[in-house]
Every structure is written in C-alpha cells, then in structure tokens.
Design a protein around this motif. Structure first.
Motif, PDB file in Angstrom:
ATOM      1  N   LYS A 199       0.813  -1.221   0.000  1.00 32.12           N
ATOM      2  CA  LYS A 199       0.000   0.000   0.000  1.00 32.12           C
ATOM      3  C   LYS A 199       0.845   1.268   0.000  1.00 32.12           C
ATOM      4  N   LEU A 233      -9.795  -4.288  -4.104  1.00 34.54           N
ATOM      5  CA  LEU A 233      -8.835  -3.201  -4.300  1.00 34.54           C
ATOM      6  C   LEU A 233      -9.168  -2.314  -5.507  1.00 34.54           C
ATOM      7  N   ASN A 258     -10.535   0.789  -7.597  1.00 28.45           N
ATOM      8  CA  ASN A 258     -10.438   2.227  -7.340  1.00 28.45           C
ATOM      9  C   ASN A 258      -9.232   2.574  -6.472  1.00 28.45           C
ATOM     10  N   THR A 259      -8.220   1.734  -6.538  1.00 30.39           N
ATOM     11  CA  THR A 259      -6.922   2.005  -5.915  1.00 30.39           C
ATOM     12  C   THR A 259      -5.862   1.809  -6.998  1.00 30.39           C
ATOM     13  N   PRO A 260      -4.614   2.141  -6.732  1.00 30.27           N
ATOM     14  CA  PRO A 260      -3.569   1.939  -7.745  1.00 30.27           C
ATOM     15  C   PRO A 260      -3.209   0.464  -7.984  1.00 30.27           C
ATOM     16  N   PHE A 261      -3.748  -0.459  -7.195  1.00 27.15           N
ATOM     17  CA  PHE A 261      -3.393  -1.876  -7.327  1.00 27.15           C
ATOM     18  C   PHE A 261      -3.838  -2.473  -8.663  1.00 27.15           C
TER      19      PHE A 261
END
Length: 244
Positions: free
Chosen positions: A127, A180, A182-185
């Motif tokens: 993260k 995950l 809407n995250t950079p993942f």
C-alpha cells in the motif's frame, strides 16, 4: 528503484522471473524456503552482473516464516511494488475420488492458503507503493469453464488436488482485485503455460523464459493495465484472457 518479492524463486520460472525483473531495473527479493538455495540462486544472478538482488527466507507453508520475512523486509524497505506469489506444489496425479484428503490439505496449504497469508502479510508495504502489483501464478487447469468443455484439450485431466487449488486461487484473485478496485493496485492471475520444469518432470513443451515473461508482463503493467484478469496464452492464444 522499484522492488519486488517473488516466492519460490530459487529455481525454474520463479528464478527466471527474478532475472527478467532485474534486467528491467527492479530490486528483487528472491524468496526461498531453503535460504541456502536462495543464496546460491542469488550468487548465480550476481555472476551474470545482476547485483540488485537479495535472498529472503520464506516458507509459504509456515506462518512464522512468512511473518519473519515480513518483519525483515519492513526493516529494509519503505514500500513493496510487486508481489509475485509463485511458490506452488503439484500434489498427486490422482482423480477426485482417489485423492487422499491429506493431499488436498497439503496442496491447498501451499497453493491457496500460503498465497493468502503472504499477501496479507505484505499488504501494508504494498500500500506504500505508488503502483502496487500482485501476480498470482496459477494454471490454465484452474478454469472451471473449460473443465466443463469436452472439446478442451485438457478435458478429463486427473490431478484433482492441484486443479482445485488453482481454481480456488483464481477465485481469490477475483475477490482481491474487486476488494482493491479504485486504488492503484493491479491484481491478476497468470498461467505461465505448460512449461518444461522440475514441477512436471520436464514434460511441458513451453520454455522457462517464455513462461517468466508472461509473469513479468503482469507484474509491470502500467496504470491503464487491467486488473482482476486470468491471463493465459495457452487457454486463449488469440486474446490471452482465459475464461474463469
């Protein structure tokens, strides 16, 4: 410099994946259940001039080992950019009714529960990355859709424990990717293909460099790359995306 952790990386596809990431400028933590074998693998890479690599002891069947690796890596780096869950075992070649329940448990411990434990242990470090990538090395045999197709080339394949564990891993990959969103993942499952390795007594037609390149491609996806996909050139040579 971006960092990567690869489990089961002292030989075969995991080792070649480490080599290819090093060639792309990553710092690689080469995970190995046996630290001596990990050190030998690192020495070989350094002889090739690939110096940004260090061994790390991690037995995916042992929660204490995983936690110790997590503590060690947290002391060394502030962020982990790539986690490649590569370690796995094949189990036996027996069909569903003939596979001992203890074989199922052993295979799931490595191929499924081990992946979950490793992923959760290193999530805080991931993260901290601006562009974290998780790659779960699966198998084309994990496709439930294709197992129901009598025209599929692997229809009726027997290793029930292995197939079941990879199908479960695929399900976890989907759920983790959705978790995950809407995250950079970017979280994806990659089938390296039927590759000639110790894993299958060198019976596969594919090469280790080609297999590793598929894993590396998913590990180095850009910000517009897909997430929650099942990449398999073997199952879907035209699109590269296998049905689940």
């Amino acid at each position: 410099m971006k960092t990567a952790l690869i489990t089961g990386a002292n030989k075969s596809i995991g080792f070649e994946t480490a080599r290819q990431l090093l060639q792309q400028g990553y710092y690689v933590y080469l995970g190995s259940r046996d630290i001596k074998k990990g050190e030998e693998a690192v020495s070989q890479l350094k002889l090739e001039g690939l110096n940004n690599v260090a061994p790390i002891e991690i037995d995916v069947d042992n929660i204490e080992s995983i936690q110790a690796a997590g503590v060690l890596l947290t002391k060394k780096i502030k962020a982990l950019d790539v986690l490649i869950n590569n370690a796995g075992i094949s189990g036996t070649m027996h069909p569903a009714l003939e596979t001992d329940i203890n074989v199922f448990r052993q295979v799931f411990e490595t191929n499924f529960f081990g992946v979950i434990t490793v992923t959760q242990t290193f999530m805080d470090l991931l993260k901290q990355s601006a562009a974290p990538r998780i790659v779960n090395v699966t198998s084309g045999l994990g496709s439930l859709t294709l197992h129901n197709d009598p025209n599929w080339k692997y229809y009726g394949v027997k290793p029930a424990s292995y197939v079941s564990s990879k199908a479960a891993l695929n399900a976890y990959t989907i759920l983790l990717a959705n978790n995950l969103l809407n995250t950079p993942f970017k979280v994806n499952a990659v089938d390296p293909g039927y590759t000639a390795t110790d894993f299958n007594h060198h019976s596969g037609p594919g090469t280790v460099p080609d297999a590793a390149a598929r894993v590396v491609k998913a590990a180095t996806l850009g910000p517009d790359g897909p997430t929650g996909q099942f990449f398999s050139d073997d199952n879907a040579p035209e699109t590269g995306i296998s049905p689940w």
